[in-house]
Design a protein around this motif. Structure first.
Motif, PDB file in Angstrom:
ATOM      1  N   ILE A  72     -49.207  20.575  27.582  1.00 27.55           N
ATOM      2  CA  ILE A  72     -49.178  20.164  28.433  1.00 27.55           C
ATOM      3  C   ILE A  72     -48.099  19.553  28.623  1.00 27.55           C
ATOM      4  N   PHE A  73     -48.249  18.076  28.276  1.00 28.18           N
ATOM      5  CA  PHE A  73     -47.499  16.818  28.592  1.00 28.18           C
ATOM      6  C   PHE A  73     -46.358  17.763  27.593  1.00 28.18           C
ATOM      7  N   LEU A  74     -46.172  18.022  26.805  1.00 25.48           N
ATOM      8  CA  LEU A  74     -45.106  18.382  25.855  1.00 25.48           C
ATOM      9  C   LEU A  74     -44.278  19.331  26.752  1.00 25.48           C
ATOM     10  N   GLY A  75     -44.992  19.810  27.425  1.00 25.50           N
ATOM     11  CA  GLY A  75     -44.001  20.677  28.590  1.00 25.50           C
ATOM     12  C   GLY A  75     -43.327  19.732  29.683  1.00 25.50           C
ATOM     13  N   TYR A  76     -44.350  18.732  29.869  1.00 28.93           N
ATOM     14  CA  TYR A  76     -43.491  17.874  30.375  1.00 28.93           C
ATOM     15  C   TYR A  76     -42.299  17.112  30.031  1.00 28.93           C
ATOM     16  N   ALA A  77     -42.349  16.099  28.860  1.00 29.73           N
ATOM     17  CA  ALA A  77     -41.666  16.119  28.198  1.00 29.73           C
ATOM     18  C   ALA A  77     -40.395  16.569  28.206  1.00 29.73           C
ATOM     19  N   PHE A 111     -33.716  13.391  33.131  1.00 30.95           N
ATOM     20  CA  PHE A 111     -32.480  11.728  32.620  1.00 30.95           C
ATOM     21  C   PHE A 111     -31.876  12.543  31.730  1.00 30.95           C
ATOM     22  N   GLY A 112     -31.400  13.929  31.966  1.00 31.39           N
ATOM     23  CA  GLY A 112     -29.546  14.389  31.413  1.00 31.39           C
ATOM     24  C   GLY A 112     -29.345  13.538  30.213  1.00 31.39           C
ATOM     25  N   MET A 113     -30.694  14.861  29.270  1.00 32.97           N
ATOM     26  CA  MET A 113     -30.247  14.299  27.977  1.00 32.97           C
ATOM     27  C   MET A 113     -30.225  16.172  27.394  1.00 32.97           C
ATOM     28  N   THR A 114     -29.841  16.935  28.665  1.00 35.57           N
ATOM     29  CA  THR A 114     -29.804  18.164  28.058  1.00 35.57           C
ATOM     30  C   THR A 114     -28.090  18.822  28.376  1.00 35.57           C
ATOM     31  N   LYS A 115     -27.234  19.400  27.656  1.00 35.89           N
ATOM     32  CA  LYS A 115     -26.229  20.051  28.519  1.00 35.89           C
ATOM     33  C   LYS A 115     -26.909  21.487  28.688  1.00 35.89           C
ATOM     34  N   LYS A 116     -28.559  21.949  28.915  1.00 38.76           N
ATOM     35  CA  LYS A 116     -28.446  23.180  28.922  1.00 38.76           C
ATOM     36  C   LYS A 116     -30.123  23.131  29.732  1.00 38.76           C
ATOM     37  N   PRO A 117     -29.944  22.655  31.077  1.00 42.72           N
ATOM     38  CA  PRO A 117     -31.277  22.492  31.465  1.00 42.72           C
ATOM     39  C   PRO A 117     -32.037  23.939  31.275  1.00 42.72           C
ATOM     40  N   SER A 118     -31.875  24.823  31.363  1.00 45.64           N
ATOM     41  CA  SER A 118     -32.274  26.225  31.468  1.00 45.64           C
ATOM     42  C   SER A 118     -33.267  26.607  30.472  1.00 45.64           C
ATOM     43  N   GLU A 119     -32.288  26.016  29.345  1.00 51.14           N
ATOM     44  CA  GLU A 119     -33.384  26.043  27.647  1.00 51.14           C
ATOM     45  C   GLU A 119     -34.213  25.246  27.988  1.00 51.14           C
ATOM     46  N   SER A 120     -34.412  23.825  28.580  1.00 53.19           N
ATOM     47  CA  SER A 120     -35.458  23.134  28.064  1.00 53.19           C
ATOM     48  C   SER A 120     -36.245  23.510  29.094  1.00 53.19           C
ATOM     49  N   ILE A 121     -36.401  24.092  30.766  1.00 53.62           N
ATOM     50  CA  ILE A 121     -37.274  24.226  31.670  1.00 53.62           C
ATOM     51  C   ILE A 121     -38.078  25.502  30.913  1.00 53.62           C
ATOM     52  N   ALA A 153     -40.803  24.508  28.611  1.00 54.09           N
ATOM     53  CA  ALA A 153     -41.770  24.229  29.564  1.00 54.09           C
ATOM     54  C   ALA A 153     -42.652  24.874  29.335  1.00 54.09           C
ATOM     55  N   GLU A 154     -41.927  25.685  29.755  1.00 54.31           N
ATOM     56  CA  GLU A 154     -42.089  27.609  29.675  1.00 54.31           C
ATOM     57  C   GLU A 154     -43.614  28.515  28.734  1.00 54.31           C
ATOM     58  N   GLU A 155     -42.883  27.794  28.193  1.00 55.29           N
ATOM     59  CA  GLU A 155     -43.462  28.551  27.020  1.00 55.29           C
ATOM     60  C   GLU A 155     -44.638  27.635  26.839  1.00 55.29           C
ATOM     61  N   MET A 156     -44.718  26.011  26.229  1.00 62.13           N
ATOM     62  CA  MET A 156     -45.610  25.179  26.675  1.00 62.13           C
ATOM     63  C   MET A 156     -46.425  25.978  27.292  1.00 62.13           C
ATOM     64  N   VAL A 157     -46.814  25.908  28.483  1.00 61.28           N
ATOM     65  CA  VAL A 157     -47.734  26.074  29.868  1.00 61.28           C
ATOM     66  C   VAL A 157     -48.354  27.076  29.664  1.00 61.28           C
ATOM     67  N   GLN A 158     -47.635  28.342  29.035  1.00 63.14           N
ATOM     68  CA  GLN A 158     -48.198  29.502  28.361  1.00 63.14           C
ATOM     69  C   GLN A 158     -49.335  29.503  27.608  1.00 63.14           C
ATOM     70  N   LYS A 159     -48.938  28.814  26.866  1.00 62.89           N
ATOM     71  CA  LYS A 159     -49.651  28.244  25.379  1.00 62.89           C
ATOM     72  C   LYS A 159     -51.098  27.388  26.218  1.00 62.89           C
ATOM     73  N   ALA A 160     -50.328  26.877  26.737  1.00 62.40           N
ATOM     74  CA  ALA A 160     -51.645  26.001  27.344  1.00 62.40           C
ATOM     75  C   ALA A 160     -52.702  26.932  27.888  1.00 62.40           C
ATOM     76  N   ILE A 161     -52.495  27.635  29.255  1.00 65.49           N
ATOM     77  CA  ILE A 161     -52.917  28.160  29.741  1.00 65.49           C
ATOM     78  C   ILE A 161     -53.949  29.369  28.343  1.00 65.49           C
ATOM     79  N   ASN A 214     -44.369  21.759  39.347  1.00 63.08           N
ATOM     80  CA  ASN A 214     -42.633  20.601  38.865  1.00 63.08           C
ATOM     81  C   ASN A 214     -41.522  21.428  37.731  1.00 63.08           C
ATOM     82  N   ILE A 215     -41.794  22.758  36.547  1.00 63.91           N
ATOM     83  CA  ILE A 215     -41.229  23.987  36.429  1.00 63.91           C
ATOM     84  C   ILE A 215     -40.280  24.287  37.770  1.00 63.91           C
ATOM     85  N   TYR A 216     -41.050  25.221  38.604  1.00 58.15           N
ATOM     86  CA  TYR A 216     -40.544  25.485  39.608  1.00 58.15           C
ATOM     87  C   TYR A 216     -39.773  24.795  40.239  1.00 58.15           C
TER      88      TYR A 216
END
Length: 314
Positions: A107-112, A119-129, A132-140, A155-157
């Protein structure tokens, strides 16, 4: 048999905060050590930080080393800057490697990963999102749709700019755990971006009441809700509290830039803008204008215009 008495005393006042007795058969001293260490760490998390939710976050951990990595990651990610968020990513990944069936680090890796967008650290926000979706599905898959999983989904949506789903998942989290500060926080942030500022303030105040630590990101979101509801004095006071605790908190200085400008304190706004650039010389108004999920675009534009007038670059 082995009996251990543990106490927590406030060294500044001598006030007794917590105590517990632990009784064990002395057949495997290392197992006893791990059990007691985990019990104490969870108890202190309950007493000093996340309240009773700490027991939920710890209930599937099998390896105490994974729990230690998770706690260190939490401490980093709560500092709310990109450098510590990257360190938190590594710590959560290490926790997962040590104990793949422990749900909380996912879960918290998803938040990270979402921090890469915030924080504007990525040029491809969709990949970071997507990460995060992959992490939440693993937690679920490990724990089901827990409140903290639904908060992450909210937060993802939010970053996908689907505010209806963001609010729905946050409301579900609150229904599941009405005594959890985190659930109220993510409901508050979703309501704020949806333009429901008074409702956001109410939810965020509940989150702060439930969390004795008063996390900086709770205060930051509350200050933004105050700003958008034109309570500039409350916003400035709240952001000043965050800066007293962390002088390099970027979002607080950015918020103060806008709040001071709206409050007809242009000199203070320009000073706050200088701190923004001190912390992040690459700060871009255009980036936030493009990425912000705010529903009230006209009011959000006033913030971006205030930033520009105060000296923040396009």
């Amino acid at each position: 048999r082995l009996r251990i008495n543990a106490q927590l005393i406030d060294a500044t006042s001598g006030h007794h905060l917590w105590a517990e007795n632990y009784d064990h058969k002395l057949d495997d001293i290392f197992s006893v050590q791990d059990d007691i260490c985990k019990s104490i760490m969870v108890a202190l998390q309950v007493e000093l930080t996340t309240g009773e939710m700490a027991t939920i976050y710890a209930d599937t951990v099998n390896d105490i080393r994974a729990y230690e990595k998770y706690l260190k990651g939490l401490e980093r990610i709560w500092r709310r800057n990109k450098e510590d968020s990257l360190i938190a990513q590594q710590l959560f990944q290490e926790a997962i490697t040590l104990d793949p069936e422990y749900g909380a680090p996912y879960i918290f890796l998803g938040y990270a990963y979402l921090d890469e967008v915030w924080f504007g650290m990525t040029k491809k926000p969709s990949e970071s999102i997507a990460k995060a979706e992959e992490m939440v599905q693993k937690a679920i898959a490990i724990k089901g749709h827990t409140a903290i999983a639904n908060s992450l989904l909210s937060n993802i949506y939010l970053l996908k700019k689907d505010l209806d789903k963001a609010i729905a998942y946050a409301e579900k989290a609150v229904e599941q755990t009405p005594s959890d500060a985190t659930s109220y926080f993510y409901l508050g942030i979703a309501l704020r971006y949806n333009g429901q500022y008074e409702a956001a303030i109410s939810s965020l105040k509940k989150a702060l009441k439930l969390n004795p630590v008063r996390p900086l990101f709770y205060l930051n979101t509350l200050a933004w809700a105050y700003t958008f509801s034109k309570q500039y004095g409350e916003a400035i006071s709240t952001w000043n509290e965050t800066i007293e605790r962390n002088p390099d908190y970027l979002f607080a200085h950015a918020g103060l830039t806008a709040a001071h400008w709206f409050n007809n304190s242009q000199d203070q706004a320009r000073q706050a803008a200088k701190h923004v650039l001190r912390i992040n010389p690459k700060f871009s108004v255009g980036y936030w204008e493009k990425r912000s999920p705010s529903k009230d675009r006209a009011l959000a534009k006033q913030v971006y215009d205030a930033w520009r007038k105060a000296g923040l670059p396009e």
